[in-house]
Structures are given as C-alpha cells and as structure tokens.
Design a protein around this motif. Structure first.
Motif, short mmCIF file in Angstrom:
data_model
loop_
_atom_site.label_atom_id
_atom_site.label_comp_id
_atom_site.label_asym_id
_atom_site.label_seq_id
_atom_site.Cartn_x
_atom_site.Cartn_y
_atom_site.Cartn_z
N VAL A 114 11.78 -18.74 28.29
CA VAL A 114 11.65 -18.68 29.76
C VAL A 114 11.38 -20.05 30.38
CG1 VAL A 114 10.86 -16.28 29.72
CG2 VAL A 114 9.18 -18.12 29.59
N ALA A 115 10.96 -21.01 29.59
CA ALA A 115 10.69 -22.35 30.12
C ALA A 115 11.00 -23.36 29.03
CB ALA A 115 9.23 -22.48 30.58
N ALA A 116 11.35 -24.57 29.46
CA ALA A 116 11.72 -25.60 28.49
C ALA A 116 11.33 -26.97 29.01
CB ALA A 116 13.22 -25.55 28.20
N LEU A 117 11.25 -27.91 28.09
CA LEU A 117 11.04 -29.31 28.42
C LEU A 117 12.06 -30.12 27.64
CD1 LEU A 117 7.79 -31.33 28.79
CD2 LEU A 117 9.49 -32.11 27.14
N ASP A 121 16.19 -39.98 28.03
CA ASP A 121 16.53 -41.11 27.17
C ASP A 121 15.37 -42.08 27.12
OD1 ASP A 121 19.06 -40.07 26.69
OD2 ASP A 121 19.93 -41.11 28.43
N ARG A 122 15.30 -42.81 25.99
CA ARG A 122 14.21 -43.78 25.85
C ARG A 122 14.23 -44.79 26.98
NH1 ARG A 122 12.70 -43.50 20.37
NH2 ARG A 122 12.72 -41.26 19.89
N GLY A 123 15.43 -45.09 27.47
CA GLY A 123 15.54 -46.08 28.53
C GLY A 123 15.03 -45.57 29.87
N ALA A 124 14.79 -44.27 29.97
CA ALA A 124 14.32 -43.68 31.23
C ALA A 124 12.81 -43.71 31.33
CB ALA A 124 14.83 -42.25 31.35
N GLY A 125 12.16 -44.49 30.48
CA GLY A 125 10.71 -44.59 30.57
C GLY A 125 9.99 -43.44 29.92
N GLY A 126 10.67 -42.67 29.08
CA GLY A 126 10.01 -41.59 28.37
C GLY A 126 9.73 -40.37 29.22
N GLN A 127 10.34 -40.29 30.41
CA GLN A 127 10.11 -39.13 31.25
C GLN A 127 10.78 -37.89 30.67
OE1 GLN A 127 11.07 -39.70 35.34
NE2 GLN A 127 9.69 -41.43 35.62
N ALA A 128 10.39 -36.75 31.18
CA ALA A 128 10.96 -35.49 30.71
C ALA A 128 11.22 -34.59 31.90
CB ALA A 128 10.01 -34.80 29.73
N ALA A 129 12.04 -33.57 31.69
CA ALA A 129 12.33 -32.59 32.74
C ALA A 129 11.83 -31.23 32.28
CB ALA A 129 13.83 -32.53 33.01
N VAL A 130 11.10 -30.55 33.15
CA VAL A 130 10.64 -29.19 32.88
C VAL A 130 11.64 -28.23 33.51
CG1 VAL A 130 8.82 -27.49 33.25
CG2 VAL A 130 8.23 -29.89 32.80
N VAL A 131 12.22 -27.37 32.70
CA VAL A 131 13.29 -26.47 33.14
C VAL A 131 12.75 -25.05 33.23
CG1 VAL A 131 15.62 -25.64 32.68
CG2 VAL A 131 14.96 -27.95 31.97
#
Length: 227
Positions: A114-117, A121-131
């Motif tokens: 029901v949810a994901a993270l 990319d490493r070049g994006a500053g290590g950010q993530a997206a919560v889906v």
C-alpha cells in the motif's frame, strides 16, 4: 449538495499525496515512518549503500514480530555488507529472508502493498520519493516479486565460489543450457576452444557436477540460472 461537496473536499484533503519527495527529511526518518506501519510484509531492495542499509537495520526494530521482511540485494552489496546483512536477523524479531539478485536494482521499500519508498539517483542528493498511489505501489511490488523469484538464497550465494559469480561463468552456463557446441560457444564468447573447455571443466568442478546436464540443473538450483 453544498454539505456533500464540503465533506468530499475534507476527505480529499486528508488523503496522502500520491508521490511526495522526502526533501530535507533524513532517509532513516522516512523509513521509520513507513516500516512502523507494517502489518504483513515489507519488501526491500538494497544495492550496498551504507546509509540505506544502516537505516534499514535500525528501522527493523520497529517492525512487529508477525511481519515477514524480504530483503533482495545485489551480489556486490552482499559481498561488501555481509556483517550488516547478518545483523538484520535478530532473535525474537520479525522474520527476515535475504536473497541475492543478479539484476540491476534500485533501493526500494514496499510496505504491505500500500505504500513504497524509492531512493533517487546518488546524484540527486540521496533524496527519496514516498509513493502512496495504489497502482504505482502495485507495480513496484510486482517488479520486486519478479526479481525475488529469480534470486538465490543468501546461504546458497555464500557457498558459491567467486569463480561462479562472474559474468563469464553465467555466460558459459547460458551457452550450455542453449545446447550450443563448444566451437559455437567459444566463438560467441570470443575465447579459444581450449580456454572455453577449461572454463567448462572448472565450472563443473565448482558445482560438483559430473555432466553438463547436471551442471545446468545445479546452476538453476543455486540461482545462477532461472528455470
């Protein structure tokens, strides 16, 4: 009608955003938030990033014992993080299964379907997206399931000789499975016939196989080849 419209607006306003960037939120906090809600399954794909692996190890403490955790990691991640992976399995904690994949992976977490993270990319500053979008999470879950079905158990991986983990070894096994003659296989792999046959003999010895057919069966058994 006005009351109904107001109620619908309120319901939509409390619904989670389909995809949200973690921004300045530390990856460990985002993982804690998602994994703390787990009730059934947690699927994790790891590539060897120490930050992500460390955050996963810490977040596992928050998962109830009845939850099944499946960790899929690359061979390179396994070889470089054996101590960390071993530490993920804690007595009395949640059930943790670890498999090794030859596929290219991106650091991903799927909770209860029901949810994901998804780690950027490493070049994006290590950010993530919560889906939170149901269709997107389901797609991520299916991708993980496909890679998991082609992986091999950590115990089987650790028993493999380093020679069997190379790309050349997998290519030779594919040639054997295809039924190609030694001459054809050597030509496709750009090695001499003598060298190819020597590699085949070494692979059979490493797999403790007495025939090429048995070597293929053993390769499938330990996850070097898919069925």
């Amino acid at each position: 009608m006005i009351d109904s419209t107001v109620l619908l607006h309120r319901q939509r306003s409390v619904m989670p955003t389909p995809v949200a960037r973690t921004g300045g939120v530390p990856i460990s906090d985002a993982l804690d938030s998602l994994m703390g809600r787990a009730r059934h399954t947690v699927c994790i794909a790891m590539t060897g990033s120490s930050e992500f692996t460390d955050a996963v190890a810490r977040s596992l403490i928050t998962i109830p014992a009845q939850v099944t955790v499946r960790i899929l990691c690359t061979a390179a991640a396994t070889d470089s993080s054996l101590a960390q992976l071993a530490g993920l399995v804690r007595p009395g904690g949640c059930r943790v299964e670890v498999q090794v994949s030859e596929s290219e992976l991106r650091e991903t977490l799927v909770v209860d379907g029901v949810a994901a993270l998804v780690r950027g990319d490493r070049g994006a500053g290590g950010q993530a997206a919560v889906v939170n979008d149901a269709a997107a999470v389901r797609a991520l879950e299916l991708l993980f399931a496909g890679a998991w079905s082609r992986g091999r158990r950590l115990a089987d991986h650790l028993q493999l000789s380093p020679r069997l983990r190379t790309e050349l070894a997998r290519n030779i096994l594919e040639q054997l499975r295809a039924g190609n003659t030694d001459e054809t296989a050597a030509r496709e792999l750009s090695v001499s016939l003598r060298t190819y046959r020597r590699y085949v003999a070494e692979i059979m010895r490493e797999l403790d196989a007495h025939s090429r057919f048995q070597a293929g069966a053993r390769a499938v058994e330990v996850g070097l080849l898919t069925e």
